[in-house]
Design a protein around this motif. Structure first.
Motif, PDB file in Angstrom:
ATOM      1  N   LEU A   1       0.817  -1.216   0.000  1.00 11.43           N
ATOM      2  CA  LEU A   1       0.000   0.000   0.000  1.00 11.43           C
ATOM      3  C   LEU A   1       0.856   1.273   0.000  1.00 11.43           C
ATOM      4  O   LEU A   1       0.416   2.315  -0.474  1.00 11.43           O
ATOM      5  N   GLY A   2       2.027   1.173   0.610  1.00  4.97           N
ATOM      6  CA  GLY A   2       2.954   2.310   0.580  1.00  4.97           C
ATOM      7  C   GLY A   2       2.574   3.458   1.506  1.00  4.97           C
ATOM      8  O   GLY A   2       3.033   4.571   1.347  1.00  4.97           O
ATOM      9  N   SER A   3       1.705   3.207   2.446  1.00  8.35           N
ATOM     10  CA  SER A   3       1.304   4.265   3.374  1.00  8.35           C
ATOM     11  C   SER A   3       1.068   3.654   4.757  1.00  8.35           C
ATOM     12  O   SER A   3       0.411   2.612   4.880  1.00  8.35           O
ATOM     13  N   VAL A   4       1.601   4.327   5.788  1.00 10.67           N
ATOM     14  CA  VAL A   4       1.465   3.806   7.155  1.00 10.67           C
ATOM     15  C   VAL A   4      -0.012   3.788   7.564  1.00 10.67           C
ATOM     16  O   VAL A   4      -0.529   2.790   8.086  1.00 10.67           O
ATOM     17  N   GLY A   5      -0.702   4.891   7.328  1.00 12.81           N
ATOM     18  CA  GLY A   5      -2.118   5.012   7.713  1.00 12.81           C
ATOM     19  C   GLY A   5      -2.963   3.937   7.065  1.00 12.81           C
ATOM     20  O   GLY A   5      -3.772   3.263   7.714  1.00 12.81           O
ATOM     21  N   LYS A   6      -2.768   3.772   5.744  1.00  9.24           N
ATOM     22  CA  LYS A   6      -3.566   2.789   4.999  1.00  9.24           C
ATOM     23  C   LYS A   6      -3.282   1.372   5.480  1.00  9.24           C
ATOM     24  O   LYS A   6      -4.183   0.536   5.603  1.00  9.24           O
ATOM     25  N   SER A   7      -2.019   1.145   5.750  1.00 10.53           N
ATOM     26  CA  SER A   7      -1.612  -0.189   6.193  1.00 10.53           C
ATOM     27  C   SER A   7      -2.257  -0.532   7.539  1.00 10.53           C
ATOM     28  O   SER A   7      -2.780  -1.623   7.743  1.00 10.53           O
ATOM     29  N   VAL A   8      -2.230   0.458   8.450  1.00  8.98           N
ATOM     30  CA  VAL A   8      -2.838   0.237   9.773  1.00  8.98           C
ATOM     31  C   VAL A   8      -4.346   0.030   9.629  1.00  8.98           C
ATOM     32  O   VAL A   8      -4.931  -0.860  10.255  1.00  8.98           O
ATOM     33  N   LEU A   9      -4.965   0.838   8.781  1.00  4.14           N
ATOM     34  CA  LEU A   9      -6.416   0.707   8.568  1.00  4.14           C
ATOM     35  C   LEU A   9      -6.773  -0.648   7.957  1.00  4.14           C
ATOM     36  O   LEU A   9      -7.790  -1.267   8.315  1.00  4.14           O
ATOM     37  N   TYR A  10      -5.929  -1.074   7.042  1.00  5.73           N
ATOM     38  CA  TYR A  10      -6.149  -2.367   6.400  1.00  5.73           C
ATOM     39  C   TYR A  10      -6.146  -3.474   7.448  1.00  5.73           C
ATOM     40  O   TYR A  10      -6.998  -4.355   7.465  1.00  5.73           O
ATOM     41  N   PHE A  11      -5.176  -3.402   8.358  1.00 10.39           N
ATOM     42  CA  PHE A  11      -5.085  -4.414   9.413  1.00 10.39           C
ATOM     43  C   PHE A  11      -6.226  -4.300  10.418  1.00 10.39           C
ATOM     44  O   PHE A  11      -6.676  -5.303  10.967  1.00 10.39           O
ATOM     45  N   LEU A  12      -6.692  -3.051  10.619  1.00 12.48           N
ATOM     46  CA  LEU A  12      -7.826  -2.857  11.536  1.00 12.48           C
ATOM     47  C   LEU A  12      -9.074  -3.550  10.966  1.00 12.48           C
ATOM     48  O   LEU A  12      -9.798  -4.265  11.684  1.00 12.48           O
ATOM     49  N   ALA A  13      -9.299  -3.341   9.669  1.00 14.06           N
ATOM     50  CA  ALA A  13     -10.454  -3.986   9.013  1.00 14.06           C
ATOM     51  C   ALA A  13     -10.299  -5.504   9.041  1.00 14.06           C
ATOM     52  O   ALA A  13     -11.272  -6.235   9.303  1.00 14.06           O
ATOM     53  N   PHE A  14      -9.084  -5.943   8.810  1.00 10.38           N
ATOM     54  CA  PHE A  14      -8.794  -7.387   8.830  1.00 10.38           C
ATOM     55  C   PHE A  14      -9.082  -7.959  10.227  1.00 10.38           C
ATOM     56  O   PHE A  14      -9.707  -9.011  10.379  1.00 10.38           O
TER      57      PHE A  14
END
Lengths: 413, 224
Positions: free
Chosen positions: B158-171
């Motif tokens: 994803l190349g973004s810290v925020g997006k990566s964290v959000l992705y894991f939150l949804a997961f």
């Protein structure tokens, strides 16, 4: 000795007068179940089929006759069970050697699901099979389901008796448990930890197999790999697992059964055995302890305990004698019935009292009519139970014997 | 081109993707956590409010998992594709080893969940109750099971810290949906036999984790 003779007289007087005729009748049934599936081969005049088809019917009907005439059901069951296990091992190994030239289960055979499903591991793989729709065993899913269904039917009807009459692995530790006359130490009071260990181990195996999608028992603990098929040793993991297999085999199949006369693998480790304990709650079969005949209840507590000592799977203790029934892990091997000096223990059916003078069965047994007496013998659980289980095993043994003969004939060619 | 497309993916699509991945792989997550969570739920000797306490234990466990997930999400965002080069086996083995040690630790501290700490080692007094359950959740959370690796690969691209964290939150949210049915096991906590079985299986699991991870680490060190 006096008590022993009393028991024999009791058995002979009450149950097994016409044992020869009954054994011949059951022998014919054994022949039928053995011959019928192989009629095609017999028509082709295959001598090996004929030989395989007559061996076990003759042997089993003879053993059934001896069970009835001497009352020593467990002694002759153990002989049959050990032969049954040996024939299975020989057939498995001979087939493996003929097909592959060695006894290893190769990665290729695992990949192409060529490994026959093992009944011992079924409870371990069942949760992932039904919840995830995947099978964590290199076997065929269709055949696994068929076998599972068959096992549920057998367990529902006969409870845990499969472990003493039908399991071709069980005969291995049963054989070693029967070698010594006396154990090095009498195990009368078993620690509660030993009682709960099988359930904890089953729990551990089930959740681990579910978690890792690996049949944990097969990959790391199964001692029968030593006598059937070892995994191909091609990594450090396989070396470690093979070492564990060998250690479990030596300790739980040979050493502990031989020294303590207890089937330690079947009573502590086998996942199927532990699962079948639950089926003992629903089966109609039961083993009763008649308190009025039991020496422990005749104010001689602690002086007998022969049933506790003879039970190879720790299914009877002082509390269970007090309650008049076996513990839930009883596998109906009948060793307690055979060793009880007063005939206080008997095989029965739940809800039916065969010795009650009000029951029609009792009328038949005491009737003057010979036909009614024969009929009473034929429906007696002490006869019908070994017969049905021997009939079941006859078909399997015949198959195994046939594969040994085929393997040897191929080798000779 | 693919990387650019992934980088410019809209937030809601990202959340849905993470959530769907979690839904698809949730049963596997349950499988990986159940050897630890089920003995924790059943191996209790408290007789009262067992259901409410079980919910509490589950929430603490999930809290630990969430922390683990968010940290991994953060690491994926910061390191990006470099995270793929880190040895997953070593990382998993260490988490498994710690989890095994914690299970054995828990076994020898049976009064842990009763709130009674008398007779315990001082270390146990400081590290018991909710802290230990959160630690279990965290360690099982960072144990890199196959679904987790799939999520890591997606998040790293994803190349973004925020997006990566959000992705894991949804997961995490999707996988957490599979956990409440496990509370049914707490029903067995009322029976002493089940508590004993759970305790015994806990030490078996702990020993197994320690043995397995130790062998893995030795083999990894040997093969390098």
């Amino acid at each position: 000795m006096k008590a022993y003779n009393l028991r024999l007289n009791h058995i002979r007087a009450n149950l097994y007068k016409k044992e020869t005729l009954i054994a011949v009748f059951f022998g014919i049934v054994f022949f039928i179940v053995s011959f019928l599936p192989r009629l095609g081969d017999l028509k082709d005049g295959k001598l090996s089929t004929l030989l395989a088809c007559i061996t076990f019917p003759i042997l089993n009907s003879y053993l059934l006759y001896k069970m009835m005439s001497t009352g020593k059901i467990n002694t002759y069951r153990r002989i049959f069970f050990s032969i049954y296990a040996l024939v299975f091992v020989l057939s498995f190994l001979s087939s493996a050697f003929i097909e592959r030239g060695h006894m290893y289960a190769t990665d290729r055979s695992a990949l192409f699901s060529n490994i026959p499903i093992c009944h011992i591991v079924m409870p371990v793989i069942a949760p992932s099979m039904f919840l995830n729709g995947t099978i964590s065993f290199p076997g065929e899913i269709g055949f696994t389901l068929e076998l599972m269904f068959l096992m549920i039917v057998i367990a529902t009807v006969f409870g845990k008796s499969f472990c003493s009459w039908g399991c071709f692995f069980g005969g291995q530790d049963d054989f070693f448990a029967g070698l010594r006359k006396k154990p090095i130490k009498k195990l009368l009071n078993v620690n509660n930890l030993v009682r709960i260990f099988p359930y904890a181990f089953l729990f551990f195996l089930v959740i681990h197999s579910f978690a890792t999608m690996v049949a944990t028992f097969c990959f790391y603990f199964c001692p029968f790999k030593a006598t059937t098929e070892m995994p191909e040793i091609n990594s450090i993991y396989r070396v470690i697992s093979t070492l564990i297999f060998m250690i479990v085999f030596v300790v739980f199949i040979i050493v502990i059964p031989y020294l303590y006369k207890k089937r330690s693998f079947c009573s502590l480790i086998c996942p199927l055995g532990t699962t079948l304990n639950f089926f003992n709650k629903i089966t109609l079969l039961k083993i009763d302890i008649n308190k009025s005949k039991c020496i422990n209840h005749l104010e001689l507590k602690g002086h007998c305990t022969l049933c506790i000592q003879s039970c190879p799977i720790l299914a009877v203790d002082l509390d269970s004698i007090q309650n008049g029934k076996m513990l839930s892990n009883c596998n109906f091997c009948t060793s307690c019935i055979e060793d009880c000096p007063t005939g206080a223990i008997s095989l029965g059916i739940k809800g039916v009292n065969f010795n009650n003078s009000n029951s029609p069965f009792y009328d038949w047994k005491t009737s003057a009519s010979k036909i009614k007496k024969y009929a009473a013998d034929l429906i007696d659980p002490g006869i019908v139970f070994p017969f049905i289980l021997l009939a079941f095993s006859t078909t399997l043994s015949t198959n195994n014997l046939l594969s040994i003969i085929d393997a040897f004939s191929k080798l000779l060619k | 081109m693919v990387a650019i497309k992934i980088n410019t993916r809209r937030m809601n699509v990202l959340l849905i993707e993470g959530f769907l991945l979690g839904l698809a792989t949730g049963p596997v997550c349950i499988g990986y956590c159940s050897p630890v969570l089920i003995p924790l739920l059943t191996g209790r000797s408290d007789k009262q409010k067992y259901f409410a306490k079980s919910v509490g234990i589950l929430l603490q466990f999930l809290g630990g998992r969430l922390v683990g997930y968010l940290l991994i999400g953060l690491a994926c965002g910061v390191l990006g594709e470099k995270i793929v080069k880190i040895s997953h086996s070593t990382f998993s083995s260490i988490a498994l080893l710690l989890c095994g040690i914690l299970l054995i630790f828990n076994f020898f501290n049976k009064q842990l969940l009763d709130g009674s700490k008398s007779g315990c080692h001082p270390l146990v007094k400081h590290f018991s109750g909710w802290t230990q359950i959160v630690a279990f959740g965290f360690l099982t959370g960072i144990n890199l099971c196959p679904p987790f690796l799939a999520a890591m690969t997606s998040a790293a691209l994803l190349g973004s810290v925020g997006k990566s964290v959000l992705y894991f939150l949804a997961f995490f949210l999707a996988t957490a949906l599979f956990f409440p049915p496990i509370i049914l096991f707490s029903k067995f906590a009322q029976k002493k036999t089940f508590q004993q079985i759970a305790h015994l299986s806990m030490i078996m699991t702990g020993s197994w984790f320690i043995l397995k991870s130790s062998f893995q680490l030795i083999i990894l060190a040997y093969t390098k």
